[in-house]
Design a protein around this motif. Structure first.
Motif, PDB file in Angstrom:
ATOM      1  N   GLN A  41      56.338  12.204   0.579  1.00 36.55           N
ATOM      2  CA  GLN A  41      55.552  13.431   0.728  1.00 36.55           C
ATOM      3  C   GLN A  41      54.824  13.768  -0.575  1.00 36.55           C
ATOM      4  O   GLN A  41      53.649  14.138  -0.568  1.00 36.55           O
ATOM      5  CB  GLN A  41      56.464  14.598   1.135  1.00 36.55           C
ATOM      6  N   GLY A  42      55.519  13.590  -1.692  1.00 32.32           N
ATOM      7  CA  GLY A  42      54.909  13.902  -2.986  1.00 32.32           C
ATOM      8  C   GLY A  42      53.713  13.020  -3.281  1.00 32.32           C
ATOM      9  O   GLY A  42      52.686  13.489  -3.784  1.00 32.32           O
ATOM     10  N   MET A  43      53.815  11.716  -2.961  1.00 35.11           N
ATOM     11  CA  MET A  43      52.708  10.816  -3.212  1.00 35.11           C
ATOM     12  C   MET A  43      51.522  11.130  -2.301  1.00 35.11           C
ATOM     13  O   MET A  43      50.362  11.058  -2.725  1.00 35.11           O
ATOM     14  CB  MET A  43      53.152   9.361  -3.024  1.00 35.11           C
ATOM     15  N   THR A  44      51.812  11.496  -1.059  1.00 35.53           N
ATOM     16  CA  THR A  44      50.726  11.861  -0.147  1.00 35.53           C
ATOM     17  C   THR A  44      49.966  13.083  -0.656  1.00 35.53           C
ATOM     18  O   THR A  44      48.724  13.117  -0.636  1.00 35.53           O
ATOM     19  CB  THR A  44      51.273  12.133   1.261  1.00 35.53           C
ATOM     20  N   GLU A  45      50.690  14.087  -1.099  1.00 34.28           N
ATOM     21  CA  GLU A  45      50.033  15.288  -1.619  1.00 34.28           C
ATOM     22  C   GLU A  45      49.226  14.971  -2.872  1.00 34.28           C
ATOM     23  O   GLU A  45      48.123  15.505  -3.078  1.00 34.28           O
ATOM     24  CB  GLU A  45      51.084  16.363  -1.898  1.00 34.28           C
ATOM     25  N   LYS A  46      49.738  14.076  -3.695  1.00 32.30           N
ATOM     26  CA  LYS A  46      48.998  13.647  -4.885  1.00 32.30           C
ATOM     27  C   LYS A  46      47.706  12.944  -4.480  1.00 32.30           C
ATOM     28  O   LYS A  46      46.650  13.138  -5.083  1.00 32.30           O
ATOM     29  CB  LYS A  46      49.883  12.730  -5.733  1.00 32.30           C
ATOM     30  N   LEU A  47      47.796  12.119  -3.447  1.00 32.37           N
ATOM     31  CA  LEU A  47      46.614  11.433  -2.937  1.00 32.37           C
ATOM     32  C   LEU A  47      45.571  12.432  -2.437  1.00 32.37           C
ATOM     33  O   LEU A  47      44.384  12.319  -2.762  1.00 32.37           O
ATOM     34  CB  LEU A  47      47.015  10.484  -1.806  1.00 32.37           C
ATOM     35  N   PHE A  48      45.998  13.402  -1.658  1.00 30.66           N
ATOM     36  CA  PHE A  48      45.055  14.382  -1.117  1.00 30.66           C
ATOM     37  C   PHE A  48      44.346  15.131  -2.241  1.00 30.66           C
ATOM     38  O   PHE A  48      43.133  15.362  -2.178  1.00 30.66           O
ATOM     39  CB  PHE A  48      45.783  15.369  -0.208  1.00 30.66           C
ATOM     40  N   ARG A  49      45.092  15.472  -3.272  1.00 27.62           N
ATOM     41  CA  ARG A  49      44.461  16.171  -4.407  1.00 27.62           C
ATOM     42  C   ARG A  49      43.475  15.248  -5.115  1.00 27.62           C
ATOM     43  O   ARG A  49      42.395  15.680  -5.548  1.00 27.62           O
ATOM     44  CB  ARG A  49      45.531  16.652  -5.382  1.00 27.62           C
ATOM     45  N   SER A  50      43.833  13.965  -5.238  1.00 30.31           N
ATOM     46  CA  SER A  50      42.996  13.039  -6.003  1.00 30.31           C
ATOM     47  C   SER A  50      41.656  12.780  -5.315  1.00 30.31           C
ATOM     48  O   SER A  50      40.688  12.408  -5.982  1.00 30.31           O
ATOM     49  CB  SER A  50      43.737  11.721  -6.234  1.00 30.31           C
ATOM     50  N   ILE A  51      41.584  12.946  -4.003  1.00 28.76           N
ATOM     51  CA  ILE A  51      40.303  12.735  -3.309  1.00 28.76           C
ATOM     52  C   ILE A  51      39.606  14.071  -3.029  1.00 28.76           C
ATOM     53  O   ILE A  51      38.641  14.126  -2.255  1.00 28.76           O
ATOM     54  CB  ILE A  51      40.491  11.943  -1.999  1.00 28.76           C
ATOM     55  N   GLY A  52      40.092  15.128  -3.651  1.00 23.53           N
ATOM     56  CA  GLY A  52      39.464  16.428  -3.503  1.00 23.53           C
ATOM     57  C   GLY A  52      39.690  17.084  -2.156  1.00 23.53           C
ATOM     58  O   GLY A  52      38.882  17.905  -1.716  1.00 23.53           O
TER      59      GLY A  52
END
Length: 403
Positions: free
Chosen positions: A261-272
């Motif tokens: 879950q943490g990596m997914t949220e990091k991904l979403f933030r990284s693509i704006g």
């Protein structure tokens, strides 16, 4: 000019298994992978080949025995006519001084040759005997020949590999054989440990089918629970999302897996797209798996607007788990592969430029590292070194060894 680390063979090198003699009558891949592991740790692996050589030698590229050279390093070769009783007696004599015996004939063939487990154990009660076959020594398929391709299909692997609108896909390399060889190396060491403690050898029944089937075993529990078969989903996972391969603007491909879950949220933030964190379609992993196609479209749009280099730099900076999908050309030039010495070069006169790329030392043991003692042997190269001149003369006179 290659940037790969270059290593010379050191015939004086010794490893943790330096006092272990292995007599290897196997053919093709599984047995050779098994004994490669042992040889890389210093075991004296004696390949007993037919006079025409192991079939693996015939797998040539540009006239070079690439499979043989890379899988059979650190071994010795003795070439015998195993249809000749004098040759069989020579094998039995070697087994008296061996710790491990490996074969990959169809069940029953070893017995017909006069090398049954009972005969071998009568000569050497502590001998570990590894019997490799497609389907095992027992069961309704024991009599059938079996190559890795058949078990890759029979095990259920091919059924889940590929895309939903296409045919099942078999692996483009000897995966089933390699799994069996690696399983076999581990079980051989367990049996050797037992033999050293008790003085009693045993027989290891190693099929090609069961190791790859074991890797897939959660599918059976999933089938019982759901009553539905796992579909072919290409590079998408049915367990976690996002997980896929995405094309970059310059035609390359990257693989991305955000399995927590943490990596997914990091991904979403990284693509704006921080809004996706609370979007009910993508808020939790089960939601993302159900809506994987939509999520992939979003990620593919971001990745596809940028080059390979731009994607890797951006996601590396933001700590997202993404990497390039590489091929042999890019791997040869890869700085990580070189730094880890996952791929090395060794001298080889048959290769263009005189150097052969092959896998490095794996796994890495701090006290007893693997060795690189000698190149894969020429056919019958060590006849006299292993058997002695007098025995070789007797074998030649009996027609059991080439002149």
């Amino acid at each position: 000019m290659s940037n790969l680390p270059r290593h010379e063979y050191d015939p004086t090198a010794t490893g943790a298994l330096a006092d272990v003699r292995v007599v290897d009558l196997s053919r093709l891949v599984a047995g050779n992978v098994l004994t490669k592991v042992l040889a890389d740790h210093g075991a004296e692996v004696i390949k007993i080949e037919p006079l025409e050589g192991d079939t693996l030698r015939a797998w040539k590229v540009g006239g070079v025995e690439t499979s043989w050279k890379t899988i059979c390093r650190n071994k010795f070769s003795v070439a015998l006519n195993l249809r000749n009783p004098t040759a069989i007696e020579a094998v039995l004599a070697l087994c008296e001084t061996a710790a491990i015996f490996v074969e990959s004939f169809r069940p029953g063939v070893l017995e017909a040759m006069g090398l049954s487990p009972e005969t071998l154990l009568a000569r050497n009660p502590a001998l570990v005997i590894v019997r490799i076959s497609g389907w095992g020594q027992t069961g309704p398929f024991a009599h059938k020949p079996g190559f890795g391709t058949l078990v890759e299909g029979y095990s259920g692997f091919a059924a889940v590999n590929g895309f939903a609108d296409r045919e099942p896909v078999l692996p483009p390399m000897f995966m089933g054989d390699a799994y069996a060889g690696l399983h076999g190396a581990g079980s051989t060491m367990i049996a050797l440990r037992h033999a050293e403690k008790t003085g009693r050898g045993q027989v290891i029944d190693l099929s090609l089918f069961e190791p790859i089937f074991n890797v897939l075993e959660p599918q059976m529990a999933n089938w019982r629970i759901t009553g539905t078969l796992k579909p072919r989903t290409g590079s998408r996972s049915t367990n976690t999302s996002p997980r896929n391969a995405y094309r970059t603007a310059d035609g390359g491909w990257v693989c991305l897996s955000a399995s927590t879950q943490g990596m997914t949220e990091k991904l979403f933030r990284s693509i704006g797209r921080e809004d996706l964190i609370t979007d009910p379609r993508f808020a939790r992993n089960p939601d993302r798996v159900r809506n994987g196609v939509e999520l992939d479209e979003i990620i593919a749009g971001y990745v596809g607007a940028r080059s390979m280099a731009e994607n890797l730099a951006h996601f590396d900076a933001t700590g997202v788990t993404i990497g390039p999908i590489q091929d042999a050309q890019s791997l040869e030039a890869d700085h990580y592969v070189a730094a880890r010495e996952a791929l090395i070069e060794v001298p080889d006169a048959d290769m263009p430029g005189g150097w052969l790329p092959m896998g490095g030392h794996v796994p890495r043991l701090s006290e007893t590292p693997t060795i690189l003692a000698r190149p894969a042997p020429r056919l019958g190269e060590h006849n006299e070194a292993i058997l002695g001149a007098e025995t070789c003369t007797r074998l030649r006179q009996a027609g059991a060894m080439a002149v």
